[in-house]
Motif scaffolding. Structure first.
Motif, PDB file in Angstrom:
ATOM      1  N   ARG A 158      80.434  47.528   9.004  1.00 53.52           N
ATOM      2  CA  ARG A 158      79.293  47.675   9.834  1.00 53.52           C
ATOM      3  C   ARG A 158      77.680  47.188   8.970  1.00 53.52           C
ATOM      4  O   ARG A 158      76.956  47.856   9.331  1.00 53.52           O
ATOM      5  N   GLY A 160      77.913  44.110   7.020  1.00 52.05           N
ATOM      6  CA  GLY A 160      78.541  43.206   6.397  1.00 52.05           C
ATOM      7  C   GLY A 160      79.835  42.717   5.759  1.00 52.05           C
ATOM      8  O   GLY A 160      79.862  41.789   5.019  1.00 52.05           O
ATOM      9  N   GLY A 162      83.099  43.238   5.850  1.00 53.63           N
ATOM     10  CA  GLY A 162      84.190  42.168   6.718  1.00 53.63           C
ATOM     11  C   GLY A 162      83.395  40.667   6.398  1.00 53.63           C
ATOM     12  O   GLY A 162      84.374  40.039   6.473  1.00 53.63           O
ATOM     13  N   THR A 185      92.433  41.986  16.122  1.00 51.75           N
ATOM     14  CA  THR A 185      92.565  42.792  16.757  1.00 51.75           C
ATOM     15  C   THR A 185      90.765  42.745  17.465  1.00 51.75           C
ATOM     16  O   THR A 185      90.309  42.186  17.629  1.00 51.75           O
TER      17      THR A 185
HETATM   18  C1  LIG Z   1      87.361  44.651  12.185  1.00 53.18           C
HETATM   19  C2  LIG Z   1      86.561  44.606  10.509  1.00 53.18           C
HETATM   20  C3  LIG Z   1      87.750  43.937   9.516  1.00 53.18           C
HETATM   21  C4  LIG Z   1      84.946  44.662  10.028  1.00 53.18           C
HETATM   22  O1  LIG Z   1      85.387  44.872   9.533  1.00 53.18           O
HETATM   23  P1  LIG Z   1      83.044  45.249   9.419  1.00 53.18           P
HETATM   24  O2  LIG Z   1      82.559  45.504   7.135  1.00 53.18           O
HETATM   25  O3  LIG Z   1      82.964  46.664   9.798  1.00 53.18           O
HETATM   26  O4  LIG Z   1      82.256  43.609   9.655  1.00 53.18           O
HETATM   27  P2  LIG Z   1      80.521  43.072   9.420  1.00 53.18           P
HETATM   28  O5  LIG Z   1      80.407  44.461   9.310  1.00 53.18           O
HETATM   29  O6  LIG Z   1      81.207  42.527   8.756  1.00 53.18           O
HETATM   30  O7  LIG Z   1      80.679  43.383  10.729  1.00 53.18           O
HETATM   31  C5  LIG Z   1      81.568  43.750  11.988  1.00 53.18           C
HETATM   32  C6  LIG Z   1      79.933  44.050  13.574  1.00 53.18           C
HETATM   33  O8  LIG Z   1      79.563  44.623  12.730  1.00 53.18           O
HETATM   34  C7  LIG Z   1      77.806  44.522  12.734  1.00 53.18           C
HETATM   35  N1  LIG Z   1      77.258  44.521  11.967  1.00 53.18           N
HETATM   36  C8  LIG Z   1      77.313  44.178  10.206  1.00 53.18           C
HETATM   37  N2  LIG Z   1      76.379  44.582   9.360  1.00 53.18           N
HETATM   38  C9  LIG Z   1      75.575  45.476  10.335  1.00 53.18           C
HETATM   39  C10 LIG Z   1      74.592  46.879  10.178  1.00 53.18           C
HETATM   40  N3  LIG Z   1      73.906  46.192   8.980  1.00 53.18           N
HETATM   41  N4  LIG Z   1      74.250  47.572  10.857  1.00 53.18           N
HETATM   42  C11 LIG Z   1      74.950  47.377  12.282  1.00 53.18           C
HETATM   43  N5  LIG Z   1      75.994  46.568  12.530  1.00 53.18           N
HETATM   44  C12 LIG Z   1      75.906  45.230  11.967  1.00 53.18           C
HETATM   45  C13 LIG Z   1      78.246  42.807  12.367  1.00 53.18           C
HETATM   46  O9  LIG Z   1      77.244  42.114  13.126  1.00 53.18           O
HETATM   47  C14 LIG Z   1      79.666  42.837  13.673  1.00 53.18           C
HETATM   48  O10 LIG Z   1      79.587  43.081  14.760  1.00 53.18           O
HETATM   49  P3  LIG Z   1      80.178  41.920  15.604  1.00 53.18           P
HETATM   50  O11 LIG Z   1      81.769  42.933  16.126  1.00 53.18           O
HETATM   51  O12 LIG Z   1      79.985  42.294  17.411  1.00 53.18           O
HETATM   52  O13 LIG Z   1      80.264  40.774  15.798  1.00 53.18           O
HETATM   53  C15 LIG Z   1      86.864  46.806  10.839  1.00 53.18           C
HETATM   54  O14 LIG Z   1      86.037  46.915  11.108  1.00 53.18           O
HETATM   55  C16 LIG Z   1      88.126  46.968  10.061  1.00 53.18           C
HETATM   56  O15 LIG Z   1      88.756  47.005   9.140  1.00 53.18           O
HETATM   57  N6  LIG Z   1      88.423  47.486  11.377  1.00 53.18           N
HETATM   58  C17 LIG Z   1      89.865  47.885  11.597  1.00 53.18           C
HETATM   59  C18 LIG Z   1      91.310  46.535  10.804  1.00 53.18           C
HETATM   60  C19 LIG Z   1      91.049  45.281  12.073  1.00 53.18           C
HETATM   61  O16 LIG Z   1      90.894  45.678  12.980  1.00 53.18           O
HETATM   62  N7  LIG Z   1      91.081  44.698  10.527  1.00 53.18           N
HETATM   63  C20 LIG Z   1      91.379  42.968  11.864  1.00 53.18           C
HETATM   64  C21 LIG Z   1      92.598  42.448  11.961  1.00 53.18           C
HETATM   65  S1  LIG Z   1      92.264  40.646  12.597  1.00 53.18           S
END
Ligand SMILES: CC(C)(COP(=O)(O)OP(=O)(O)OC[C@H]1O[C@@H](n2cnc3c(N)ncnc32)[C@H](O)[C@@H]1OP(=O)(O)O)[C@@H](O)C(=O)NCCC(=O)NCCS
Length: 224
Positions: A158, A160, A162, A185
């Motif tokens: 969270r 940014g 991903g 997922t």
């Molecule tokens: C899915 C995953 C890769 C996302 O990674 P991440 O770095 O957290 O992603 P981001 O931060 O870019 O975005 C995730 C969410 O955080 C939000 N976000 C981004 N920056 C943020 C911040 N500064 N503060 C709060 N929220 C934020 C985004 O809007 C997004 O919200 P949404 O899911 O409602 O769209 C991560 O949760 C993960 O590794 N999960 C487990 C493995 C998995 O399921 N992988 C995907 C397989 S397809």
């Protein structure tokens, strides 16, 4: 703290393995490395077994040419803190039918620890292949950029990271005039939707976690 992306090298594989283990611990890892097999651990640490297996798989995929990027968190704040790998993604690029059918099934390409449930691994892989064909037809993702895996260290989610990793790949796909595909997922789905991916086909259960196929096409000029 500044974040950046660079291509992964084999030296990143163990860290990638650890991130994969930690990121998927409540979903696919729980199915692949079930607690009832923990007593078989050759290292005495099932989590280490999983990280080593994921690392070996990553290295093999790198050698096979899978496009792999890592996100780096570089403190640059005057402290002695070292830049750290905090996320990764791996893409399979468009390929010919011969290339996509070459070699043994994925699950048989790496040595597996006895803590891995091979039958489940095989079932998950076969279900994925079936669902991809249901969603995309017999050709599957051969003509698409396929996001095989995306993981961000839970301590850095969270922020940014991903989004940055996926967007980077989409920019490259766009340069080639290609669409992109992935199996989401529940954790990733919202992020992918916000990047323009749309679900194709029905959602399905993989050992207690709902997955769905998602397709991204470059927005056409003039569309909203
Ligand atoms: C899915 C995953 C890769 C996302 O990674 P991440 O770095 O957290 O992603 P981001 O931060 O870019 O975005 C995730 C969410 O955080 C939000 N976000 C981004 N920056 C943020 C911040 N500064 N503060 C709060 N929220 C934020 C985004 O809007 C997004 O919200 P949404 O899911 O409602 O769209 C991560 O949760 C993960 O590794 N999960 C487990 C493995 C998995 O399921 N992988 C995907 C397989 S397809």
């Amino acid at each position: 703290m500044p974040l950046r992306i660079r291509p992964a090298t084999e030296a990143d594989s163990f860290r990638i393995g650890c991130i994969g283990r930690d990121a998927f611990r409540d979903t696919v890892s729980r199915a692949l490395f079930p607690p009832e097999l923990y007593s078989k651990s050759p290292t005495g640490d099932p989590g280490l077994d999983e990280a080593l297996w994921r690392a070996a798989r990553n290295t093999r995929r790198l050698k096979e040419g899978k496009l792999t990027y890592v996100a780096i968190d570089d403190p640059q704040d005057g402290t002695t803190a070292e830049p750290e790998v905090v996320g990764y993604c791996q893409w399979e690029l468009p390929c010919s039918e011969e290339q996509s059918n070459a070699g043994a099934p994925e699950v048989d390409r790496d040595p597996t620890p006895p803590t891995l449930d091979r039958e489940r691994a095989r079932a998950i892989m076969e279900m994925g292949e079936r669902k991809i064909k249901e969603a995309l037809g017999e050709e599957g993702h051969r003509d698409l950029w396929y996001l095989m895996i995306l993981g961000v260290d839970p301590a850095h989610q969270r922020r940014g990271i991903g989004r940055m990793l996926v967007q980077h790949g989409l920019n490259l796909a766009r340069e080639q005039g290609k669409a992109a595909f992935l199996i989401a997922t529940p954790e990733g789905k919202g992020l992918y939707q916000s990047l323009g991916f749309e679900q194709v086909g029905d959602a399905y259960d993989v050992y207690g976690t709902v997955h769905c196929s998602m397709l991204w096409r470059e927005p056409q000029a003039g569309s909203a």
